[in-house]
Write an enzyme that holds these catalytic residues in place. Structure first.
Site, mmCIF file in Angstrom:
data_model
loop_
_atom_site.group_PDB
_atom_site.id
_atom_site.type_symbol
_atom_site.label_atom_id
_atom_site.label_comp_id
_atom_site.label_asym_id
_atom_site.label_seq_id
_atom_site.Cartn_x
_atom_site.Cartn_y
_atom_site.Cartn_z
ATOM 1 N N CYS A 129 0.627 -1.356 0.119
ATOM 2 C CA CYS A 129 -0.363 0.093 0.186
ATOM 3 C C CYS A 129 0.658 1.416 0.194
ATOM 4 C CB CYS A 129 -0.786 -0.064 1.593
ATOM 5 S SG CYS A 129 -1.138 1.579 1.974
ATOM 6 N N CYS A 132 0.620 3.333 2.755
ATOM 7 C CA CYS A 132 1.364 2.438 4.288
ATOM 8 C C CYS A 132 2.699 3.026 4.717
ATOM 9 C CB CYS A 132 0.858 1.042 3.975
ATOM 10 S SG CYS A 132 -0.986 0.558 4.008
ATOM 11 N N ARG A 156 -4.382 -6.712 1.919
ATOM 12 C CA ARG A 156 -5.306 -6.463 1.254
ATOM 13 C C ARG A 156 -6.600 -6.848 -0.004
ATOM 14 N NH1 ARG A 156 -4.541 0.119 -0.688
ATOM 15 N NH2 ARG A 156 -2.811 -1.356 -1.364
#
Length: 240
Positions: A129, A132, A156
């Site tokens: 991500c 992130c 995810r």
């Protein structure tokens, strides 16, 4: 006379408890018939007389009357204190705190301040991500400010995905902190497998209402979705 008063009080408490239990049983049975996909974890009296709060396996709440012939889904607010308070969210915060505090420190990847720890956050994170990775670049500044950062896995794409496998490799590495930082920097890390909590943490995130990453959990159970710069986070925590 005192004996009769005591006996009456005891009977009142006993029958009140039986009535409450019977009501909860009826709610559970009726909901099971009408909404079979609903997994009821807890039933409790809400702040409104005659209204019960039903908590499902994901920590979500619905409200129903005593026999579940009517129910509503949404947020319950209180104005009693003169301000608007989200009672439903307060319940979710308590649940998050309870479930996350039960996780052993050994099951987290923790970046600790070198000096005094002034605050702690838990971050559900995905290795691939972008935000992130951006948040991870702020971790040294967070540690400098006295914020301890504990990572929990939330790939995810789900269990078995490429991101999931990367997190397992980071978790199983000899130095988890270095491996996670390398992976988040886009560098390849040696693939490894071992007993790990990655899948369990992903499921926990789902239960706690995590829908995206990063998701920052504060010590009071508040859940902040998305990237927050270190200094801004520190200001919100009252340490800067």
């Amino acid at each position: 006379m005192k004996l009769w008063v005591t006996l009456a009080c005891c009977l009142g408490v006993m029958f009140g408890a039986l009535s409450a239990s019977a009501g909860e049983k009826e709610i559970r049975e009726n909901l099971s018939k009408t909404i079979p996909q609903l997994v009821v974890v807890q039933i409790e009296k809400s702040e409104i007389e005659g209204l019960f709060r039903v908590i499902d396996e994901r920590g979500q709440a619905i409200y129903t009357n005593s026999d579940a012939s009517y129910f509503l889904s949404g947020e319950l607010y209180s104005l009693a204190s003169g301000s608007l308070v989200n009672v439903t969210e307060q319940g979710r915060q308590k649940a998050r705190m309870s479930q996350v505090s039960a996780i052993s420190p050994a099951e987290k990847i923790v970046f600790k301040p070198t000096g005094e720890t002034k605050a702690k956050i838990v971050v559900f994170t995905d290795i691939d991500c972008g935000y992130c990775r951006k948040l991870h670049n702020e971790v040294p500044r967070m540690n400098e400010l006295g914020i301890e950062v504990s990572y929990l896995a939330f790939p995810r794409a789900g269990v078995g995905s490429e991101s999931y496998n990367k997190f397992v490799s980071a978790w199983c590495a000899d130095d988890k902190l270095v491996a996670l930082t390398d992976a988040k920097s886009g560098r390849a890390i040696p693939p490894k497998t071992c007993a790990n909590p990655v899948a369990a943490q992903y499921e926990l995130g789902m239960e706690l209402g995590v829908t995206g990453t990063p998701a920052i959990l504060l010590e009071d159970g508040s859940l902040l979705p998305g990237y927050v710069p270190a200094d801004q986070l520190a200001q919100g925590l009252g340490i800067l």
